[in-house]
Design an enzyme around this catalytic site. Structure first.
Site, mmCIF file in Angstrom:
data_model
loop_
_atom_site.group_PDB
_atom_site.id
_atom_site.type_symbol
_atom_site.label_atom_id
_atom_site.label_comp_id
_atom_site.label_asym_id
_atom_site.label_seq_id
_atom_site.Cartn_x
_atom_site.Cartn_y
_atom_site.Cartn_z
ATOM 1 N N ASP A 101 2.379 2.610 2.382
ATOM 2 C CA ASP A 101 2.429 3.307 3.808
ATOM 3 C C ASP A 101 3.624 2.872 4.540
ATOM 4 O OD1 ASP A 101 -0.091 3.982 3.035
ATOM 5 O OD2 ASP A 101 -1.230 2.995 4.578
ATOM 6 N N CYS B 32 -2.871 5.599 5.396
ATOM 7 C CA CYS B 32 -4.436 5.669 5.587
ATOM 8 C C CYS B 32 -4.977 6.087 6.724
ATOM 9 C CB CYS B 32 -4.963 4.243 5.073
ATOM 10 S SG CYS B 32 -4.593 3.028 6.174
ATOM 11 N N CYS C 151 0.686 -1.269 0.023
ATOM 12 C CA CYS C 151 -0.048 -0.164 0.014
ATOM 13 C C CYS C 151 0.839 1.375 -0.133
ATOM 14 C CB CYS C 151 -0.842 -0.011 1.177
ATOM 15 S SG CYS C 151 -0.121 0.130 2.630
ATOM 16 N N CYS D 153 -2.926 -2.887 8.637
ATOM 17 C CA CYS D 153 -2.403 -1.380 9.128
ATOM 18 C C CYS D 153 -2.089 -1.454 10.354
ATOM 19 C CB CYS D 153 -3.617 -0.388 8.825
ATOM 20 S SG CYS D 153 -4.329 -0.229 7.051
HETATM 21 FE FE1 FES Z 1 -1.762 -0.003 4.335
HETATM 22 FE FE2 FES Z 1 -3.413 1.306 5.995
HETATM 23 S S1 FES Z 1 -3.749 0.852 3.663
HETATM 24 S S2 FES Z 1 -1.184 0.834 6.448
#
Ligand code: FES
Length: 126
Positions: A38, A61, A36, A105
Site C-alpha cells: 500500500d 485496502c 502489503c 494501516c
Molecule cells: Fe497495508 Fe492496509 S493492508 S495499509
C-alpha cells in the site's frame, strides 16, 4: 460476510474526506508499506504553522483509505506541533478501533502526515 470493520471505518471508506491531491500544496509525505504494497501520499497546505488544507492519495485496502480520511480530518486546522503529536492510536480510536492485523494501516497514515510536516519544515516539497 463477517464484518471486521466498525461502522465508522466503513463510512470513511465509502465517503472518504479530503480525498485527492491538492493543486496548491506546500509539502507532501509519501509512505508505503512493502509488506502489503500500500502507498499513501498526504498533501498539506500551511499558513502560520497551521494546516489549513490537506488531501490524500492512497492506493490500498479499506482500512488504508479510512485511516487516511480520518487522519486528514484530525489534522486539518491543527498546528504543525499538534499534528506531529497525532498517533496511530488516535486515528484508530477515532474510527472506533481497527482489527489488530489492520493497525499498521493507521500507522501508515500518521507516518505520511508526519513526513509531510517534516518536509515542510525542511523546506522541501516532497
Ligand atoms: Fe497495508 Fe492496509 S493492508 S495499509
Amino acid at each position: 460476510m463477517v464484518e471486521i470493520y466498525s461502522d465508522k471505518v466503513m463510512e470513511h471508506f465509502k465517503n472518504p474526506r479530503n480525498m485527492g491531491s491538492l493543486a496548491d500544496y506546500d509539502a507532501v509525505g509519501k509512505v508505503g508499506n512493502p509488506a502489503c504494497g500500500d502507498v499513501m501520499h498526504i498533501y498539506i497546505k500551511v499558513k502560520d504553522d497551521v494546516i489549513t488544507d490537506i488531501g490524500f492519495k492512497t492506493m490500498g485496502c479499506a482500512a488504508a483509505i479510512a485511516t487516511s480520511s480520518m487522519t486528514t480530518e484530525l489534522a486539518k486546522g491543527k498546528s504543525l506541533d499538534d499534528a506531529m503529536k497525532l498517533t496511530r492510536g488516535d486515528v484508530a480510536d477515532a474510527l472506533d478501533g481497527l482489527p489488530p492485523e489492520k493497525m499498521h494501516c493507521s500507522n501508515l497514515a500518521v507516518d505520511g502526515l508526519h513526513k509531510a510536516v517534516e518536509n515542510y519544515r525542511k523546506g522541501v516539497k516532497e
